[in-house]
Design a protein around this motif. Sequence first.
Motif, PDB file in Angstrom:
ATOM      1  N   LEU A 199       0.838  -1.207   0.000  1.00 25.94           N
ATOM      2  CA  LEU A 199       0.000   0.000   0.000  1.00 25.94           C
ATOM      3  C   LEU A 199       0.874   1.260   0.000  1.00 25.94           C
ATOM      4  CD1 LEU A 199      -2.814  -1.051   2.533  1.00 25.94           C
ATOM      5  CD2 LEU A 199      -2.968  -1.001   0.038  1.00 25.94           C
ATOM      6  N   GLU A 242       0.335  -6.331  -5.224  1.00 25.28           N
ATOM      7  CA  GLU A 242       0.551  -5.218  -6.165  1.00 25.28           C
ATOM      8  C   GLU A 242       0.966  -3.969  -5.401  1.00 25.28           C
ATOM      9  OE1 GLU A 242      -3.063  -4.522  -8.283  1.00 25.28           O
ATOM     10  OE2 GLU A 242      -3.084  -6.526  -9.153  1.00 25.28           O
ATOM     11  N   ILE A 301      -4.934   0.670  -2.479  1.00 25.87           N
ATOM     12  CA  ILE A 301      -5.458  -0.674  -2.733  1.00 25.87           C
ATOM     13  C   ILE A 301      -4.337  -1.579  -3.237  1.00 25.87           C
ATOM     14  CG2 ILE A 301      -6.223   0.017  -5.065  1.00 25.87           C
ATOM     15  CD1 ILE A 301      -8.547  -1.988  -4.763  1.00 25.87           C
ATOM     16  N   THR A 302      -4.348  -2.817  -2.764  1.00 29.47           N
ATOM     17  CA  THR A 302      -3.420  -3.815  -3.285  1.00 29.47           C
ATOM     18  C   THR A 302      -4.186  -5.110  -3.525  1.00 29.47           C
ATOM     19  OG1 THR A 302      -1.324  -4.994  -2.918  1.00 29.47           O
ATOM     20  CG2 THR A 302      -2.667  -4.597  -0.984  1.00 29.47           C
ATOM     21  N   ARG A 303      -3.654  -5.921  -4.419  1.00 28.80           N
ATOM     22  CA  ARG A 303      -4.267  -7.226  -4.685  1.00 28.80           C
ATOM     23  C   ARG A 303      -3.211  -8.289  -4.541  1.00 28.80           C
ATOM     24  NH1 ARG A 303      -5.539  -3.484  -8.313  1.00 28.80           N
ATOM     25  NH2 ARG A 303      -7.718  -2.779  -8.335  1.00 28.80           N
ATOM     26  N   LYS A 325     -11.810  -2.971 -12.196  1.00 26.63           N
ATOM     27  CA  LYS A 325     -10.744  -2.694 -11.229  1.00 26.63           C
ATOM     28  C   LYS A 325     -10.921  -1.320 -10.585  1.00 26.63           C
ATOM     29  CE  LYS A 325      -7.791  -6.230 -11.764  1.00 26.63           C
ATOM     30  NZ  LYS A 325      -6.572  -6.831 -11.268  1.00 26.63           N
ATOM     31  N   VAL A 328      -7.181   4.200  -6.993  1.00 30.87           N
ATOM     32  CA  VAL A 328      -7.177   5.265  -5.998  1.00 30.87           C
ATOM     33  C   VAL A 328      -8.168   6.343  -6.453  1.00 30.87           C
ATOM     34  CG1 VAL A 328      -5.766   7.091  -4.935  1.00 30.87           C
ATOM     35  CG2 VAL A 328      -4.810   4.802  -5.269  1.00 30.87           C
ATOM     36  N   ASP A 329      -8.973   6.809  -5.521  1.00 37.32           N
ATOM     37  CA  ASP A 329     -10.014   7.830  -5.732  1.00 37.32           C
ATOM     38  C   ASP A 329     -11.315   7.292  -6.320  1.00 37.32           C
ATOM     39  OD1 ASP A 329      -8.401   9.786  -4.639  1.00 37.32           O
ATOM     40  OD2 ASP A 329      -7.619  10.463  -6.567  1.00 37.32           O
TER      41      ASP A 329
END
Lengths: 383, 119
Positions: A155, A207, B60-62, B94, B97-98
């Motif tokens: 993040l 990611e 956000i991360t995946r 997907k 951000v925002d």
Amino acid sequence: MISGFSGKIAKKYEGSAFELMADVAMDALNMAGLGLRDVDGLSTTFLPGVFDGKTHLHFQASQVAQYLGIRPKYLDLLDFGGASALAMIPRAINAVASGLAENVLCILGGKGSEVRSKGVTVDGYDRVDKGVQLTPFDRYYRGGFDFNPVTDYALAAQRHAKVFGTRDEQRAMIAVSQRKNSVTNPYALYPEELTVERVLSSPVIAEPLHLLEAVYPVDGFHAFVVSKRNRTLNDLRVEAYGEAHWPEMPCELDDLVVTPALESSRRAGFDPRRADCLQLYDSFTITVLLQIEDVGLAKKGQGGKFVESTDTTRRGELPINTGGGSLNTGQPAYMSGGVLLEEAVRQLNGLAGDHQLSAVKSVFLNGIGGWGRNHSVTLVLGV
Amino acid sequence: MRLQEIQEHYDAAFRRGCVPFLACEECSKFFFYPSTRCRKCGSARLDKRLSAGEGKVFAITRFRAKDSGEVSYGIVQMEEGFRLYCNFEEFGSKLEVDSGVKVRAIGETFQLLARPRAL
Ligand SMILES: [Zn+2]
């Protein structure tokens, strides 16, 4: 000051953590020309799971003393994770200077493999032991998947990319430079050279972070002896020191792109460019990038450009993590501080072998610890 | 206010699918992670509130979880002005951000889930 040191790292050590700890402690004392009977101060640290899979050692510092047969006059247990190693040194020096002890044995490490085998990291130990709590409000925080150091730093890397336009390639260059530094380090795990393409073609762990941007948890200990009388090594001094502890949840900070290194380095008040080399905490590439900015090598947001335009290998103008860092040795017991400190002490004593820089007079170290980048310790050692 | 009273408010909100939060009546700080003291000014004069659930993706991360396939995780900036960690349900589109999201709570598991606002 530092009269002896030792470090041992293994991907998987087959014995008990206590055994390895004792071997490393004895090696450090041997270097100092001391025996266990000379040790009257002890400082150590602990993270859940790293002592043979035990969640908690009841009175940990006493157990370490008990195993070694030491009756200290000065006993300390530091709880700053990866930053503990650097914080131990000035505390031990103060203990010696104020007459509390003559020889303080600083021990850090454990077995990462015990935690790894449970499929968690130390910061996810609550998943395997309900007696572990990460925050005062886990009930409303741990409901979902899955805060761990990887997602936490992912993040941070994502925010850095979003806010400043930092590219994956720029972070990857940090891994490439550190690998160049590690090829002559006998403690390095990976012999082959690295390219930006190889880093970016390694699997995405969260990611935007790739596998080759992250440390591998290993088993290992480091020991450092801080003594009133030092017969063997160069007399080092603390040229600057600062620490900062930010207990907030990272999401409650103004942004994720700053670390408490901003504050600890300001407290230390030492221009890192004056040092002959730097050892910056390297749990992930993004950790190094954030510190490059926070300790003042680059303006906030310019870390990506900095690594593109600066040769940080040991032959370059500003060597960073001269032995390749824990990205290349592995991270003993989820704490890289011992790796950084050992490399600094080696460089300052001309004991870094094939990766020795010439005429090292001062080393700038910065350690980061805690599961939300809560702790930072800046330490400048000079000779 | 006792911590238990705050927890009762939080638990009841989660059971109703709502996001609770606390507002400091001294300094107007809003926060999600509960305490009996305002973390900015130390005041105990806290007001228990419910969020409208509207917010924007802050980070956000995946990643791929062993049992559950791809997981999205991150931070939402709520419109009221506080942030929280949650999982994202992306439904194929997907999030970035925002992106606008609506956050809901799941009572039994105390999970927070954010999905695209349009859904
Ligand atoms: Zn307040």
